[in-house]
Design a protein around this motif. Structure first.
Motif, PDB file in Angstrom:
ATOM      1  N   MET A   1       2.301  -1.532   1.831  1.00 45.80           N
ATOM      2  CA  MET A   1       2.139  -2.095   0.500  1.00 45.80           C
ATOM      3  C   MET A   1       2.287  -3.606   0.574  1.00 45.80           C
ATOM      4  O   MET A   1       3.021  -4.130   1.378  1.00 45.80           O
ATOM      5  CB  MET A   1       3.220  -1.541  -0.425  1.00 45.80           C
ATOM      6  CG  MET A   1       2.976  -0.144  -0.887  1.00 45.80           C
ATOM      7  SD  MET A   1       4.129   0.252  -2.183  1.00 45.80           S
ATOM      8  CE  MET A   1       4.440   1.938  -1.780  1.00 45.80           C
ATOM      9  N   SER A   2       1.608  -4.256  -0.278  1.00 47.07           N
ATOM     10  CA  SER A   2       1.667  -5.713  -0.255  1.00 47.07           C
ATOM     11  C   SER A   2       2.891  -6.211  -1.005  1.00 47.07           C
ATOM     12  O   SER A   2       3.571  -5.467  -1.700  1.00 47.07           O
ATOM     13  CB  SER A   2       0.398  -6.283  -0.892  1.00 47.07           C
ATOM     14  OG  SER A   2       0.378  -5.973  -2.276  1.00 47.07           O
ATOM     15  N   ASN A   3       3.140  -7.519  -0.849  1.00 47.54           N
ATOM     16  CA  ASN A   3       4.282  -8.135  -1.529  1.00 47.54           C
ATOM     17  C   ASN A   3       4.165  -8.014  -3.035  1.00 47.54           C
ATOM     18  O   ASN A   3       5.176  -7.865  -3.724  1.00 47.54           O
ATOM     19  CB  ASN A   3       4.399  -9.609  -1.140  1.00 47.54           C
ATOM     20  CG  ASN A   3       4.921  -9.773   0.260  1.00 47.54           C
ATOM     21  OD1 ASN A   3       5.443  -8.839   0.854  1.00 47.54           O
ATOM     22  ND2 ASN A   3       4.792 -10.975   0.785  1.00 47.54           N
ATOM     23  N   ILE A   4       2.958  -8.091  -3.566  1.00 51.60           N
ATOM     24  CA  ILE A   4       2.780  -8.039  -5.012  1.00 51.60           C
ATOM     25  C   ILE A   4       3.181  -6.666  -5.550  1.00 51.60           C
ATOM     26  O   ILE A   4       3.804  -6.565  -6.611  1.00 51.60           O
ATOM     27  CB  ILE A   4       1.345  -8.420  -5.441  1.00 51.60           C
ATOM     28  CG1 ILE A   4       1.264  -8.632  -6.960  1.00 51.60           C
ATOM     29  CG2 ILE A   4       0.351  -7.383  -5.026  1.00 51.60           C
ATOM     30  CD1 ILE A   4       1.888  -9.883  -7.432  1.00 51.60           C
ATOM     31  N   VAL A   5       2.865  -5.613  -4.822  1.00 53.90           N
ATOM     32  CA  VAL A   5       3.252  -4.270  -5.243  1.00 53.90           C
ATOM     33  C   VAL A   5       4.772  -4.139  -5.215  1.00 53.90           C
ATOM     34  O   VAL A   5       5.375  -3.593  -6.145  1.00 53.90           O
ATOM     35  CB  VAL A   5       2.585  -3.195  -4.361  1.00 53.90           C
ATOM     36  CG1 VAL A   5       3.116  -1.812  -4.676  1.00 53.90           C
ATOM     37  CG2 VAL A   5       1.080  -3.243  -4.517  1.00 53.90           C
ATOM     38  N   ALA A  78       9.887   0.331   1.408  1.00 54.17           N
ATOM     39  CA  ALA A  78       9.980   0.230   2.869  1.00 54.17           C
ATOM     40  C   ALA A  78       9.367   1.456   3.538  1.00 54.17           C
ATOM     41  O   ALA A  78       8.661   1.332   4.539  1.00 54.17           O
ATOM     42  CB  ALA A  78      11.440   0.063   3.285  1.00 54.17           C
ATOM     43  N   LYS A  79       9.621   2.629   2.988  1.00 58.06           N
ATOM     44  CA  LYS A  79       9.036   3.841   3.568  1.00 58.06           C
ATOM     45  C   LYS A  79       7.514   3.810   3.478  1.00 58.06           C
ATOM     46  O   LYS A  79       6.819   4.198   4.400  1.00 58.06           O
ATOM     47  CB  LYS A  79       9.566   5.080   2.857  1.00 58.06           C
ATOM     48  CG  LYS A  79      10.933   5.479   3.285  1.00 58.06           C
ATOM     49  CD  LYS A  79      11.341   6.782   2.625  1.00 58.06           C
ATOM     50  CE  LYS A  79      12.734   7.177   3.050  1.00 58.06           C
ATOM     51  NZ  LYS A  79      13.153   8.439   2.411  1.00 58.06           N
ATOM     52  N   GLY A  80       6.992   3.336   2.346  1.00 57.75           N
ATOM     53  CA  GLY A  80       5.546   3.298   2.158  1.00 57.75           C
ATOM     54  C   GLY A  80       4.845   2.243   2.980  1.00 57.75           C
ATOM     55  O   GLY A  80       3.672   2.372   3.306  1.00 57.75           O
ATOM     56  N   SER A  81       5.558   1.180   3.325  1.00 61.84           N
ATOM     57  CA  SER A  81       4.926   0.082   4.062  1.00 61.84           C
ATOM     58  C   SER A  81       5.343   0.030   5.529  1.00 61.84           C
ATOM     59  O   SER A  81       4.925  -0.864   6.255  1.00 61.84           O
ATOM     60  CB  SER A  81       5.271  -1.249   3.395  1.00 61.84           C
ATOM     61  OG  SER A  81       6.660  -1.493   3.466  1.00 61.84           O
ATOM     62  N   GLU A  86      15.377  -4.311   4.525  1.00 61.46           N
ATOM     63  CA  GLU A  86      15.743  -5.728   4.464  1.00 61.46           C
ATOM     64  C   GLU A  86      14.493  -6.607   4.323  1.00 61.46           C
ATOM     65  O   GLU A  86      14.473  -7.554   3.532  1.00 61.46           O
ATOM     66  CB  GLU A  86      16.522  -6.129   5.713  1.00 61.46           C
ATOM     67  CG  GLU A  86      17.016  -7.564   5.680  1.00 61.46           C
ATOM     68  CD  GLU A  86      17.840  -7.928   6.909  1.00 61.46           C
ATOM     69  OE1 GLU A  86      17.940  -9.127   7.190  1.00 61.46           O
ATOM     70  OE2 GLU A  86      18.359  -7.015   7.571  1.00 61.46           O
ATOM     71  N   GLN A  87      13.443  -6.309   5.072  1.00 58.03           N
ATOM     72  CA  GLN A  87      12.210  -7.088   4.968  1.00 58.03           C
ATOM     73  C   GLN A  87      11.596  -6.957   3.580  1.00 58.03           C
ATOM     74  O   GLN A  87      11.124  -7.929   3.015  1.00 58.03           O
ATOM     75  CB  GLN A  87      11.188  -6.608   6.006  1.00 58.03           C
ATOM     76  CG  GLN A  87      11.539  -6.947   7.434  1.00 58.03           C
ATOM     77  CD  GLN A  87      10.596  -6.286   8.420  1.00 58.03           C
ATOM     78  OE1 GLN A  87      10.197  -5.139   8.231  1.00 58.03           O
ATOM     79  NE2 GLN A  87      10.230  -7.020   9.468  1.00 58.03           N
ATOM     80  N   VAL A  88      11.613  -5.761   3.034  1.00 58.01           N
ATOM     81  CA  VAL A  88      11.050  -5.534   1.703  1.00 58.01           C
ATOM     82  C   VAL A  88      11.864  -6.281   0.645  1.00 58.01           C
ATOM     83  O   VAL A  88      11.326  -6.917  -0.237  1.00 58.01           O
ATOM     84  CB  VAL A  88      10.976  -4.029   1.390  1.00 58.01           C
ATOM     85  CG1 VAL A  88      10.615  -3.794  -0.065  1.00 58.01           C
ATOM     86  CG2 VAL A  88       9.988  -3.352   2.313  1.00 58.01           C
ATOM     87  N   ALA A  89      13.178  -6.187   0.737  1.00 57.57           N
ATOM     88  CA  ALA A  89      14.047  -6.858  -0.236  1.00 57.57           C
ATOM     89  C   ALA A  89      13.851  -8.369  -0.189  1.00 57.57           C
ATOM     90  O   ALA A  89      13.794  -9.030  -1.224  1.00 57.57           O
ATOM     91  CB  ALA A  89      15.516  -6.497   0.024  1.00 57.57           C
TER      92      ALA A  89
END
Length: 94
Positions: A1-5, A78-81, A86-89
């Motif tokens: 998933m992208s950052n915008i999502v 995080a699971k989807g991407s 931590e990277q997602v947050a």
């Protein structure tokens, strides 16, 4: 998933958590004091002690709800991407 999502999901979770926290604040206030929560704690006609107590209660519950919602959202994204939580947050909070 992208950052915008990730950002959209995080924002949606925060809004939902704030709504739920407000309902919890009203219920807790009613349970503890026996009266309805102040509609506008900034109103000078409301006792300062009551306004401060309400602000502390609502701030704590909203902060806690948003924290829990953001943590859970980060895990789901995080699971989807296939990234770490931590990277997602970090990406969602830029």
């Amino acid at each position: 998933m992208s950052n915008i999502v990730a950002r959209i999901l995080t924002a949606g979770a925060a809004v939902t958590a704030s709504f739920i926290a407000r309902k919890a604040t009203d219920g807790t206030w009613k349970f503890v004091t026996g009266s309805d929560s102040p509609e506008n704690p900034e109103d000078p006609d409301i006792d300062i002690k009551e306004a401060i107590a309400f602000a502390v209660l609502s701030g704590a519950l909203v902060g806690l709800a948003r924290l829990l919602a953001n943590r859970q959202t980060s895990k789901v994204v995080a699971k989807g991407s296939h990234k770490s939580s931590e990277q997602v947050a970090d990406a969602a909070n830029v």
